[in-house]
Enzyme design. Structure first.
Site, PDB file in Angstrom:
ATOM      1  CB  SER A  92       1.819  23.542 -47.606  1.00 36.75           C
ATOM      2  OG  SER A  92       2.235  24.879 -47.760  1.00 36.75           O
ATOM      3  CE  LYS A 136      -0.993  26.832 -46.380  1.00 36.19           C
ATOM      4  NZ  LYS A 136       0.414  26.565 -46.672  1.00 36.19           N
ATOM      5  CB  SER A 185      -1.101  25.597 -50.522  1.00 36.45           C
ATOM      6  OG  SER A 185      -0.491  25.139 -49.343  1.00 36.45           O
ATOM      7  CE  LYS A 243      -2.469  22.191 -48.352  1.00 31.55           C
ATOM      8  NZ  LYS A 243      -1.476  22.420 -49.421  1.00 31.55           N
TER       9      LYS A 243
END
Length: 488
Positions: free
Chosen positions: A66, A69, A126, A228
């Protein structure tokens, strides 16, 4: 053993291995637990001056999960900043987007997500469905958006990153490195300070449901402001973290953690060990050039740029759109630029090539080479001892050459060309088009040797501070000139 490398080696500004010492030559080594984990990679960089304070397996391929992202949000922020989309836009949720596996916000097919809702859903929960909804809205389809993500990554200098989807769900072709993720983290901070604040969100109320942030390092260590997390089985637990404290600024990456808690503990340990080594002196942007991404053109016409831009008189009659010329100016591959632009013998060197030219002659040992295009570049394995990236992000010119230039703490460069008369003409045109921002600027040219020929840097002097130079550069960009501010 891990050494501290200079900015030139981290971001590809030199081809020599120059090792830089911090303090008394401190060396950091990775913990034994990290070394025993085959999926581990770690990287810490001083975001004030670009020195690498820690690295381990930083150029080995890893699955981003992720962390993907971050690039989805980079393109979203780019489209917002160019007013191609707005935070309140209602994006349709397709059957495909709604069908993505968790984690997700669960909006059914046929429903909608506002752009800002999707941003919050990405930085907190997420959400995979929100990522695809943004991708389809900005790029037309997730596949086309992933191609846009990869192109943008390469323009940012993330030469070892390939995207196949917008959310980081398992795909063997989706890969990156810890070093590349640090570049993206820095680019998000530098290019979109007005939107970066979203990454510090601890929780978000989505239509009555609280979405908590997966990033547990937020709030655990003073000064951490994002950014993140990521996890799939193949990658292990990943995290990119930014911290700003007491004038110091770090971006750190941990990939391949065995658990979320052990990853977080290791990240906090890295930050505590490297923060004392960081400088408080901000030496300017590390990733100065913000590329033209095309994000949002699927839903909104590009505004603020003319359909056809001015072309220097010495070029052939072929006209390129402003978008094509800007994209060419910031392309990482020299062949992409060659394909996009006509080729008169006196073609000025712009964008990244101009930055490369600005670096030539800095020292007697420094050798600079423009990267060559290869459709197989990302398919080839990265050498294990790779320490530089094939892209240029800026630098300081030759001291000998600067001696004859106007006295100025900061200069702004717009191009480099074999034709000195053309360089002077470009400076005159740029000063006229930029208006008041360059009213007191002093145009001058500066010769530098490259590849057996002499290039003439087209520069403006007369800037007493970084802010003055950046303001002038911003005015030049509004007038459709690629530029770069250089400290002297």
């Amino acid at each position: 053993m891990r050494v501290i490398f200079s900015l030139r080696n981290v971001f590809g500004l030199a081809r020599t291995l120059g090792i830089a010492a911090v303090g008394a030559g401190i060396v950091l080594s990775s913990p034994a637990t990290a070394n025993a984990n085959s999926r581990y990679a770690g990287f810490v960089i001083d975001a004030n001056n670009g020195q690498v304070l820690y690295e381990d397996q930083a150029d080995e391929y890893r699955y981003p999960a992720s962390l993907t992202k971050m690039m989805t949000l980079y393109l979203t922020f780019d489209a917002l900043s160019k007013k191609r989309i707005s935070l309140g836009d209602k994006m349709p949720v397709s059957r495909y987007a709604a069908g993505r596996p968790p984690t997700k916000v669960g909006v059914p097919a046929g429903g909608f997500l506002k752009v800002e809702e999707a941003i919050y859903a990405l930085v907190t929960k997420s959400a995979n469905d929100a990522s695809v909804t943004l991708a389809e809205y900005l790029g037309g389809s997730e596949r086309e958006f992933a191609e846009m993500m990869t192109r943008t990554a390469h323009k940012l200098g993330m030469a070892h990153t390939t995207y196949r989807n917008a959310n980081g769900l398992p795909d063997n072709g989706q890969r990156t490195t810890a070093r590349d993720q640090a570049k993206l983290g820095i680019a998000l901070r530098e290019h979109f300070p007005q939107y970066y604040k979203y990454f510090s969100t601890r929780s978000y109320d989505f239509r009555g449901t609280r979405l908590g942030n997966h990033n547990r390092v937020l709030g655990r260590m003073d000064g951490v402001d994002g950014i993140k997390t990521g996890y799939i089985n193949a990658s292990g637990f990943n995290l990119v973290t930014s911290i700003k404290k007491d004038g110091k600024s770090l971006v750190a990456v941990v990939m391949g953690g065995r658990s979320g808690r052990s990853r977080d503990d290791h990240m906090v340990d890295l930050l505590k060990r490297t923060l004392p080594l960081a400088t408080r002196r901000d030496e300017g942007a590390l990733i100065a050039a913000r590329p033209n991404t095309g994000a949002g053109l699927a839903v909104a016409a590009l505004t603020g740029l003319p359909e056809r831009g001015p072309v220097p008189d010495t070029r052939p009659g072929q006209l390129l759109s402003a978008d094509e010329r800007i994209a060419a100016a910031y392309a990482t591959s020299g062949a992409l630029v060659a394909d996009a632009l006509p080729q008169p013998s006196s073609r000025p060197v712009r964008g990244r090539q101009a930055l490369a030219a600005a670096l030539v002659g800095d020292t007697g040992t420094q050798q600079l080479m423009l990267p060559t295009a290869s459709t197989n570049a990302l398919a080839a394995p990265v050498p294990g001892n790779r320490t530089v990236d094939p892209t240029f992000t800026g630098g300081i010119g030759s001291r000998a050459a600067l001696a004859a230039a106007p006295s100025s703490p900061w200069v702004v460069q717009i191009a480099a060309t074999p034709d000195q008369a053309l360089a002077n003409q470009m400076l005159a045109d740029a000063k006229r088009k930029a208006g008041a921002a360059l009213a007191s600027a002093q145009p001058f040219t500066e010769p530098v040797g490259q590849g057996g020929q002499t290039l003439h840097r087209a520069r403006f002097a007369g800037f007493g501070s970084k802010d003055e130079a950046w303001s002038a550069c911003a005015a030049l960009k509004r007038a459709d000139y690629a530029c770069y501010a250089v400290a002297r």
